[in-house]
Scaffold this active site. Structure first.
Site, PDB file in Angstrom:
ATOM      1  N   ASP A 192       0.835  -1.207   0.000  1.00 36.21           N
ATOM      2  CA  ASP A 192       0.000   0.000   0.000  1.00 36.21           C
ATOM      3  C   ASP A 192       0.868   1.254   0.000  1.00 36.21           C
ATOM      4  O   ASP A 192       1.926   1.274  -0.619  1.00 36.21           O
ATOM      5  CB  ASP A 192      -0.923  -0.053   1.235  1.00 36.21           C
ATOM      6  CG  ASP A 192      -2.248   0.636   0.996  1.00 36.21           C
ATOM      7  OD1 ASP A 192      -2.256   1.870   0.926  1.00 36.21           O
ATOM      8  OD2 ASP A 192      -3.277  -0.056   0.885  1.00 36.21           O
ATOM      9  N   PRO A 200       0.295   4.727  18.024  1.00 35.49           N
ATOM     10  CA  PRO A 200       0.262   3.842  19.202  1.00 35.49           C
ATOM     11  C   PRO A 200      -0.507   2.545  18.969  1.00 35.49           C
ATOM     12  O   PRO A 200      -0.156   1.512  19.561  1.00 35.49           O
ATOM     13  CB  PRO A 200      -0.421   4.688  20.284  1.00 35.49           C
ATOM     14  CG  PRO A 200      -0.648   6.034  19.719  1.00 35.49           C
ATOM     15  CD  PRO A 200      -0.179   6.085  18.298  1.00 35.49           C
ATOM     16  N   ASP A 241      12.807   2.850   4.777  1.00 40.57           N
ATOM     17  CA  ASP A 241      11.749   3.453   5.587  1.00 40.57           C
ATOM     18  C   ASP A 241      10.425   3.474   4.822  1.00 40.57           C
ATOM     19  O   ASP A 241      10.266   4.245   3.881  1.00 40.57           O
ATOM     20  CB  ASP A 241      12.180   4.877   5.965  1.00 40.57           C
ATOM     21  CG  ASP A 241      11.141   5.583   6.830  1.00 40.57           C
ATOM     22  OD1 ASP A 241      10.102   4.949   7.141  1.00 40.57           O
ATOM     23  OD2 ASP A 241      11.371   6.745   7.186  1.00 40.57           O
ATOM     24  N   HIS A 248      -3.633   6.081   3.586  1.00 45.28           N
ATOM     25  CA  HIS A 248      -4.393   4.922   3.121  1.00 45.28           C
ATOM     26  C   HIS A 248      -3.860   3.603   3.701  1.00 45.28           C
ATOM     27  O   HIS A 248      -4.618   2.776   4.200  1.00 45.28           O
ATOM     28  CB  HIS A 248      -4.343   4.915   1.592  1.00 45.28           C
ATOM     29  CG  HIS A 248      -5.199   3.898   0.935  1.00 45.28           C
ATOM     30  ND1 HIS A 248      -4.741   2.640   0.617  1.00 45.28           N
ATOM     31  CD2 HIS A 248      -6.486   3.951   0.516  1.00 45.28           C
ATOM     32  CE1 HIS A 248      -5.722   1.967   0.030  1.00 45.28           C
ATOM     33  NE2 HIS A 248      -6.787   2.739  -0.049  1.00 45.28           N
ATOM     34  N   ASN A 340     -13.581   0.165  -7.314  1.00 41.49           N
ATOM     35  CA  ASN A 340     -14.553   1.188  -6.920  1.00 41.49           C
ATOM     36  C   ASN A 340     -15.279   1.804  -8.103  1.00 41.49           C
ATOM     37  O   ASN A 340     -15.642   2.971  -8.062  1.00 41.49           O
ATOM     38  CB  ASN A 340     -13.836   2.326  -6.173  1.00 41.49           C
ATOM     39  CG  ASN A 340     -13.349   1.907  -4.805  1.00 41.49           C
ATOM     40  OD1 ASN A 340     -13.627   0.799  -4.347  1.00 41.49           O
ATOM     41  ND2 ASN A 340     -12.625   2.792  -4.152  1.00 41.49           N
ATOM     42  N   TYR A 355      -7.433 -11.432 -11.512  1.00 39.33           N
ATOM     43  CA  TYR A 355      -6.483 -12.438 -12.031  1.00 39.33           C
ATOM     44  C   TYR A 355      -6.945 -13.837 -11.641  1.00 39.33           C
ATOM     45  O   TYR A 355      -7.325 -14.073 -10.498  1.00 39.33           O
ATOM     46  CB  TYR A 355      -5.065 -12.182 -11.511  1.00 39.33           C
ATOM     47  CG  TYR A 355      -4.415 -10.997 -12.172  1.00 39.33           C
ATOM     48  CD1 TYR A 355      -4.207 -10.979 -13.544  1.00 39.33           C
ATOM     49  CD2 TYR A 355      -4.033  -9.895 -11.430  1.00 39.33           C
ATOM     50  CE1 TYR A 355      -3.630  -9.885 -14.161  1.00 39.33           C
ATOM     51  CE2 TYR A 355      -3.460  -8.790 -12.040  1.00 39.33           C
ATOM     52  CZ  TYR A 355      -3.261  -8.787 -13.410  1.00 39.33           C
ATOM     53  OH  TYR A 355      -2.702  -7.693 -14.010  1.00 39.33           O
ATOM     54  N   VAL A 360      -6.121 -15.680  -5.122  1.00 36.31           N
ATOM     55  CA  VAL A 360      -6.720 -14.342  -5.095  1.00 36.31           C
ATOM     56  C   VAL A 360      -8.134 -14.402  -4.510  1.00 36.31           C
ATOM     57  O   VAL A 360      -8.968 -15.193  -4.953  1.00 36.31           O
ATOM     58  CB  VAL A 360      -6.766 -13.717  -6.503  1.00 36.31           C
ATOM     59  CG1 VAL A 360      -7.538 -12.396  -6.480  1.00 36.31           C
ATOM     60  CG2 VAL A 360      -5.353 -13.493  -7.032  1.00 36.31           C
ATOM     61  N   SER A 408     -11.171  -0.732  -0.751  1.00 33.83           N
ATOM     62  CA  SER A 408      -9.927  -0.691   0.021  1.00 33.83           C
ATOM     63  C   SER A 408     -10.144  -1.000   1.487  1.00 33.83           C
ATOM     64  O   SER A 408      -9.277  -1.564   2.138  1.00 33.83           O
ATOM     65  CB  SER A 408      -9.298   0.710  -0.050  1.00 33.83           C
ATOM     66  OG  SER A 408      -8.487   0.845  -1.175  1.00 33.83           O
TER      67      SER A 408
END
Ligand code: CA
Length: 580
Positions: A192, A200, A241, A248, A340, A355, A360, A408
């Site tokens: 993502d 936290p 990082d 999202h 969407n 696919y 999947v 999502s």
């Protein structure tokens, strides 16, 4: 021209075009809005919604232009593995500059000339070449006010759009937690925009690459080919990082596995789980085919059990398919957002959800009344399950919480359930998990012709393997029937309107039974309201004879039909009111 699917839904080309925009843009679902989807520059179809489309309040996203790609960039699969020291030679051999490595035998090249793709495909060193497609995060921002996790526990309270929930319409998380709350052994890759592990609720849930954590900065301490990949990797910016610069990915991560039972914030579906942040979507929520392949490969090689994929929008890619197939061959479940566009994936495929790889699991989005969200793609053959995806509250960077909608948001609910199942039984194969996710979904009348499971994904029944109960709100089970004759003109007029309130004195529940029903899908809609004027559900498109409205509590229902100015179909004939 019209296209008809196996369920008798008709898909018609529409007239007015809207251009695709950024992933976070959306349009209000005014009845006059139309959209089109272009595939390979051929205009194929328009809105394909059938039953339970959307109320006036819902938002319909703009569809993706189906094959967006980075201009002049191509992903090229070579006839053999090539070492980076050979790239200079390779650039000359291809007649296109190599700018990135994807796999040992796969690179990204730049070639801005006309017919570049054709030229590459004809090159003797090339096995396969595709545009470097771009994908995007599949979420819409919305009202952040409401802090209610209705997907986990639906009390019937209204969501942030004011829509009253259906009590108990959730994934049965509370009952599931009596059995299983998750395990640190299970690793879910969140592919993502990254994950904010300083949040936290997310900090304790980070997958940790110990050799890198205890190693030296700037060094590939574990020799896996990636430097400083402590909690995952950032392919969007090519560094270790993978902190979230969008929101999202952290939102999805929170739904999968925000730390539970720690007396603060919120909880995810799995209270204990390790999440690997694999970032390929950038701060705007978009990413390339090349980086999607790298992400799936990274998660596979570094020990993910489940990949959660809340993105899509690119074209069909044989190269991406290979990466997913390799993950499948490694025994990894690949959970993917159905998309969407408010379309039927059986007719117009949406990738990666479509696919044809056994691992999947394609996920549609539901609202808090168990209806398919207006924006959600469906497909009884290709969308496997449905899960909460409208006004979902979860974690976002900066220690904050926010409410998003999208397939999502439905996807991480299913990834979380899969994590619970795998925590309970580490020997489960992905094929077991997938088939049980489908068979253990709680049946919902409204979803029968929408998704393969015909219901809402359910953590409790998935864990126990018990047979879920029939839908208590199935209107076709109402015991009594009274004849009722209400019809539109056939065909109905442009901008036709019809409103009627039907009362059955003394009834506790009512539903409307239709004879014939055919309106322009998604645009000419019949909406149903209860005695308080609360929107309960909607119907549009072509429906089988004898279709009923959703069940309405109380002794009355208001039926409101509104057509727009284009495409006049048969309309409908009401036959009876069902009641108890
Ligand atoms: Ca490393």
């Amino acid at each position: 021209m019209s296209i008809q699917n196996a369920h008798g839904q008709v898909f018609k080309p529409t007239k007015n075009r809207l251009r695709a925009a950024g992933s976070r843009d959306c349009i209000r679902s005014g009845v006059n809005r139309k959209w089109v989807v272009a595939i390979a520059s051929v205009l194929v179809a328009g809105a394909g919604l059938g039953f339970a489309a959307q109320s006036e309040r819902r938002e319909l996203p703009r569809p993706s232009a189906v094959m967006p790609a980075l201009a002049g960039e191509f992903v090229v699969e070579l006839q053999r593995a090539v070492h980076p020291s050979e790239y200079e030679w390779l650039s000359r051999a291809l007649g296109a500059r190599v700018i990135d490595r994807v796999r040992d035998n796969m690179v990204v090249v730049v070639d801005g000339r006309e017919l570049a793709l054709e030229r590459l495909r004809e090159n003797r060193w090339v096995k396969m070449a595709e545009p470097n497609f771009t994908y995007k995060a599949l979420a819409l921002p919305n009202d952040p006010e409401l802090k209610q996790l209705w997907g986990l526990r639906n009390t019937g309270a209204a969501d942030s759009s004011g829509q009253a929930g259906l009590a108990g319409l959730d994934i049965s998380a509370e009952r599931a937690w009596d059995i299983e709350t998750g395990s640190d052994r299970v690793v879910v890759a969140v592919i993502d925009t990254g994950v904010d592990f300083n949040h936290p609720d997310l900090k304790p849930q980070a997958w940790v690459n110990l050799a890198e954590k205890n190693g030296r900065t700037g060094v590939d301490d574990d020799g896996n080919g990636y430097i400083d990949d402590v909690h995952g990797f950032n392919f969007a910016n090519n560094k270790g990082d993978a902190t979230d610069d969008n929101g999202h990915g952290s939102h999805c991560a929170g739904t999968i596995g925000a730390k539970g039972n720690d007396g603060r914030g919120l909880v995810g579906v799995a209270w204990n789980v390790k999440m690997m942040a694999v970032k390929f979507l950038d701060k705007n929520g978009s990413g390339s085919l090349a980086n999607a392949i790298k992400s799936i490969d990274y998660a596979r090689i570094n020990g993910a059990h489940i990949m959660s994929n809340s993105w899509g929008g690119g074209g069909r890619s044989e190269l991406l398919l290979k990466a997913i197939q390799d993950a499948n061959d490694a025994g990894i479940l690949f959970v993917a957002a159905a998309g969407n566009d408010g379309l039927d994936n059986d007719v117009i495929p949406s990738y990666p959800a479509n696919y044809e790889v056994p691992s999947v699991v394609s996920v549609a989005a539901l609202d808090n009344r168990g209806q398919v969200a207006g924006f959600s793609n469906v497909g009884v053959k290709t969308v496997h399950v449905a899960a909460p995806g409208v006004n979902i509250v979860s974690t976002v960077p900066g220690g904050k919480y926010d409410s998003y909608s999208g397939t999502s948001m439905a996807t991480p609910h299913v990834s979380g359930i899969a994590a619970l199942m795998l925590s309970r039984d580490p020997n489960l194969k992905f094929s077991d998990i997938k088939s049980r996710l489908i068979s253990s979904s709680r049946p919902l009348f409204m979803l029968k012709s929408k998704v393969m499971s015909g219901g809402i994904a359910d953590a409790y029944y998935a864990l126990t393997g018990l047979t879920p109960p029939a839908d208590p709100n199935d209107p076709s089970k109402l015991p009594n029937s009274k004849p009722l004759k209400i019809s539109t003109d056939h065909p109905y007029a442009a901008k036709a309107k019809l409103e009627q309130t039907v009362v059955v004195n003394g009834a506790k529940k009512v539903a409307i039974k239709f004879g014939k029903f055919e309106t322009e899908a998604a645009y000419d809609t019949v909406s149903f309201y209860d005695a308080k004027g609360t929107f309960v559900g909607a119907m549009s498109g072509k429906q089988p004879d004898g279709m009923t409205s959703p069940l309405i509590e109380g002794d009355r229902v208001t039926i409101r039909f509104v057509a727009d100015e284009t495409v006049q179909a048969y309309g409908f004939d009401i036959e009876a009111v069902l009641y108890e």
